[in-house]
Design an enzyme around this catalytic site. Sequence first.
Site, PDB file in Angstrom:
ATOM      1  N   CYS A 100       0.871  -1.176   0.000  1.00  0.00           N
ATOM      2  CA  CYS A 100       0.000   0.000   0.000  1.00  0.00           C
ATOM      3  C   CYS A 100       0.899   1.214   0.000  1.00  0.00           C
ATOM      4  O   CYS A 100       2.082   1.111   0.314  1.00  0.00           O
ATOM      5  CB  CYS A 100      -0.891   0.007   1.244  1.00  0.00           C
ATOM      6  SG  CYS A 100      -2.213   1.245   1.132  1.00  0.00           S
ATOM      7  N   CYS A 102       0.034   4.199   1.661  1.00  0.00           N
ATOM      8  CA  CYS A 102      -0.300   5.209   2.682  1.00  0.00           C
ATOM      9  C   CYS A 102       0.804   5.460   3.694  1.00  0.00           C
ATOM     10  O   CYS A 102       0.916   6.552   4.226  1.00  0.00           O
ATOM     11  CB  CYS A 102      -1.610   4.878   3.385  1.00  0.00           C
ATOM     12  SG  CYS A 102      -1.594   3.350   4.314  1.00  0.00           S
ATOM     13  N   CYS A 110      -3.741   6.222   0.325  1.00  0.00           N
ATOM     14  CA  CYS A 110      -3.245   4.925  -0.148  1.00  0.00           C
ATOM     15  C   CYS A 110      -2.828   4.968  -1.608  1.00  0.00           C
ATOM     16  O   CYS A 110      -2.387   3.956  -2.164  1.00  0.00           O
ATOM     17  CB  CYS A 110      -4.309   3.860   0.073  1.00  0.00           C
ATOM     18  SG  CYS A 110      -4.746   3.690   1.814  1.00  0.00           S
ATOM     19  N   LYS A 179     -12.415  -4.550   2.140  1.00  0.00           N
ATOM     20  CA  LYS A 179     -11.865  -3.719   3.205  1.00  0.00           C
ATOM     21  C   LYS A 179     -12.764  -2.510   3.369  1.00  0.00           C
ATOM     22  O   LYS A 179     -12.938  -1.716   2.448  1.00  0.00           O
ATOM     23  CB  LYS A 179     -10.452  -3.280   2.843  1.00  0.00           C
ATOM     24  CG  LYS A 179      -9.870  -2.311   3.850  1.00  0.00           C
ATOM     25  CD  LYS A 179      -8.427  -2.013   3.543  1.00  0.00           C
ATOM     26  CE  LYS A 179      -7.895  -0.958   4.492  1.00  0.00           C
ATOM     27  NZ  LYS A 179      -6.497  -0.636   4.183  1.00  0.00           N
ATOM     28  N   ARG A 189      -3.132   3.740  12.455  1.00  0.00           N
ATOM     29  CA  ARG A 189      -2.608   4.925  11.783  1.00  0.00           C
ATOM     30  C   ARG A 189      -1.563   5.618  12.649  1.00  0.00           C
ATOM     31  O   ARG A 189      -0.663   6.269  12.137  1.00  0.00           O
ATOM     32  CB  ARG A 189      -3.760   5.845  11.363  1.00  0.00           C
ATOM     33  CG  ARG A 189      -4.575   5.164  10.269  1.00  0.00           C
ATOM     34  CD  ARG A 189      -5.784   5.944   9.783  1.00  0.00           C
ATOM     35  NE  ARG A 189      -6.555   5.117   8.868  1.00  0.00           N
ATOM     36  CZ  ARG A 189      -7.746   5.448   8.385  1.00  0.00           C
ATOM     37  NH1 ARG A 189      -8.297   6.586   8.738  1.00  0.00           N
ATOM     38  NH2 ARG A 189      -8.365   4.630   7.553  1.00  0.00           N
ATOM     39  N   ARG A 201     -10.795   8.158   3.668  1.00  0.00           N
ATOM     40  CA  ARG A 201     -10.566   7.080   2.709  1.00  0.00           C
ATOM     41  C   ARG A 201     -11.869   6.513   2.128  1.00  0.00           C
ATOM     42  O   ARG A 201     -11.889   5.421   1.594  1.00  0.00           O
ATOM     43  CB  ARG A 201      -9.817   5.942   3.386  1.00  0.00           C
ATOM     44  CG  ARG A 201      -8.480   6.313   4.000  1.00  0.00           C
ATOM     45  CD  ARG A 201      -7.554   5.121   4.008  1.00  0.00           C
ATOM     46  NE  ARG A 201      -6.536   5.111   5.034  1.00  0.00           N
ATOM     47  CZ  ARG A 201      -5.444   5.869   5.061  1.00  0.00           C
ATOM     48  NH1 ARG A 201      -5.242   6.758   4.122  1.00  0.00           N
ATOM     49  NH2 ARG A 201      -4.564   5.742   6.028  1.00  0.00           N
ATOM     50  N   LYS A 232     -11.913  -7.362   6.238  1.00  0.00           N
ATOM     51  CA  LYS A 232     -11.332  -6.499   7.254  1.00  0.00           C
ATOM     52  C   LYS A 232     -12.216  -5.300   7.520  1.00  0.00           C
ATOM     53  O   LYS A 232     -12.695  -4.717   6.551  1.00  0.00           O
ATOM     54  CB  LYS A 232      -9.965  -6.041   6.735  1.00  0.00           C
ATOM     55  CG  LYS A 232      -9.294  -4.961   7.508  1.00  0.00           C
ATOM     56  CD  LYS A 232      -8.002  -4.630   6.846  1.00  0.00           C
ATOM     57  CE  LYS A 232      -7.407  -3.450   7.539  1.00  0.00           C
ATOM     58  NZ  LYS A 232      -6.258  -2.956   6.829  1.00  0.00           N
TER      59      LYS A 232
HETATM   60  C1  PBG Z   1      -3.620   0.546   4.950  1.00  0.00           C
HETATM   61  C2  PBG Z   1      -3.874  -0.407   6.046  1.00  0.00           C
HETATM   62  C3  PBG Z   1      -4.633  -0.089   7.178  1.00  0.00           C
HETATM   63  C4  PBG Z   1      -4.623  -1.229   7.975  1.00  0.00           C
HETATM   64  C5  PBG Z   1      -3.869  -2.207   7.328  1.00  0.00           C
HETATM   65  N1  PBG Z   1      -3.429  -1.673   6.112  1.00  0.00           N
HETATM   66  C6  PBG Z   1      -5.263   1.155   7.605  1.00  0.00           C
HETATM   67  C7  PBG Z   1      -6.060   2.043   6.807  1.00  0.00           C
HETATM   68  O1  PBG Z   1      -6.634   1.683   5.785  1.00  0.00           O
HETATM   69  O2  PBG Z   1      -6.112   3.183   7.239  1.00  0.00           O
HETATM   70  C8  PBG Z   1      -5.328  -1.298   9.294  1.00  0.00           C
HETATM   71  C9  PBG Z   1      -4.964  -2.375  10.212  1.00  0.00           C
HETATM   72  C10 PBG Z   1      -5.394  -2.155  11.603  1.00  0.00           C
HETATM   73  O3  PBG Z   1      -6.164  -1.239  11.934  1.00  0.00           O
HETATM   74  O4  PBG Z   1      -4.945  -2.955  12.437  1.00  0.00           O
HETATM   75  N2  PBG Z   1      -2.832   0.253   4.021  1.00  0.00           N
END
Ligand code: PBG
Length: 308
Positions: A100, A102, A110, A179, A189, A201, A232
């Site tokens: 990713c 981000c 992202c 997701k 974050r 997002r 997720k």
């Molecule tokens: C983003 C990503 C996120 C998580 C895993 N990969 C966060 C987001 O989309 O802001 C979250 C995992 C967690 O909260 O434990 N690439």
Amino acid sequence: MRETKLSAHDIILPLFVSEKVERRRAITSLPGVFQLSVNEAVEEARHASELGLQALLLFGIPAAKDDRASAAFAEDGIVQQAVRAIKQRCPDLVVITDVCLCEYTSHGHCGVTKLDGEHFHVLNDETVELLAKTAISHATAGADLVAPSDMMDGRVGAIRQALDEHGFEETGIMSYAAKFASAFYGPFREAAESPPQYGDRQSYQMDSANAAEALREAALDVEEGADILMVKPALPYLDILWRVRKRFGKPTAVYHVSGEFAMVKAGAANGCFEERAAVLEIMTSLKRAGADLIVTYWAKELAQWTQE
Ligand code: PBG
């Protein structure tokens, strides 16, 4: 008579590797979870392997960010260094890398963005190219599977094609297929230093109200070549997990995310319930709902608890 069993083999340990940390740095909102240096990540991997865990999911925090996320696909980027070091010391561990942008973009989104007055757009196709580049750099470093978590359209297919073209036919893809734009990513974050600097997002992550759309998203990832599908967060989406597992019959993973972890930690610290009992009940429910694999910040404890 027990229908559902938890085992250390089902559990994936997330690790945060940072280019800015000497040894380890605590993450306030995730008690017991740390940002690690490469050496410490290797130690953690060895420990995980001794406990009977088989897989890690790596996230990187670079020293410098820019608007095109260059550190995400740098040959000597933090994740690339960590993968090489871990695979050298623990060749039997399955190393999965989060793909990713981000953590690597100065704005925290992202993907690559374009500002348009007060609005911003995420440029899907440009982002997909950079994601594919990132995936190749992870595979080159030795990653066994890459896990795209960005939710851009078409990224699984682009990554599959790029991996194949570079001789990585055997590198698998665990796609974050469904997701959701969730309130429960807050502590992550902080851990990954990736809160968006403007906007949110919701234009690329899914609306929590949409189940049929989740199945359409998962179907696209299957067609494009995903090996493992992931849902997720976890507890608020058990119905989605169940349906994805039933509909596609693919290995299915679920990510019990940072906010879900923090919530249980806080409840236990306040004496609302006993942590271990709560965690075992939650993890068993995820398996019962169809999860083959669970990503959780309790991985190490669970490896011990499931043996006792
Ligand atoms: C983003 C990503 C996120 C998580 C895993 N990969 C966060 C987001 O989309 O802001 C979250 C995992 C967690 O909260 O434990 N690439």
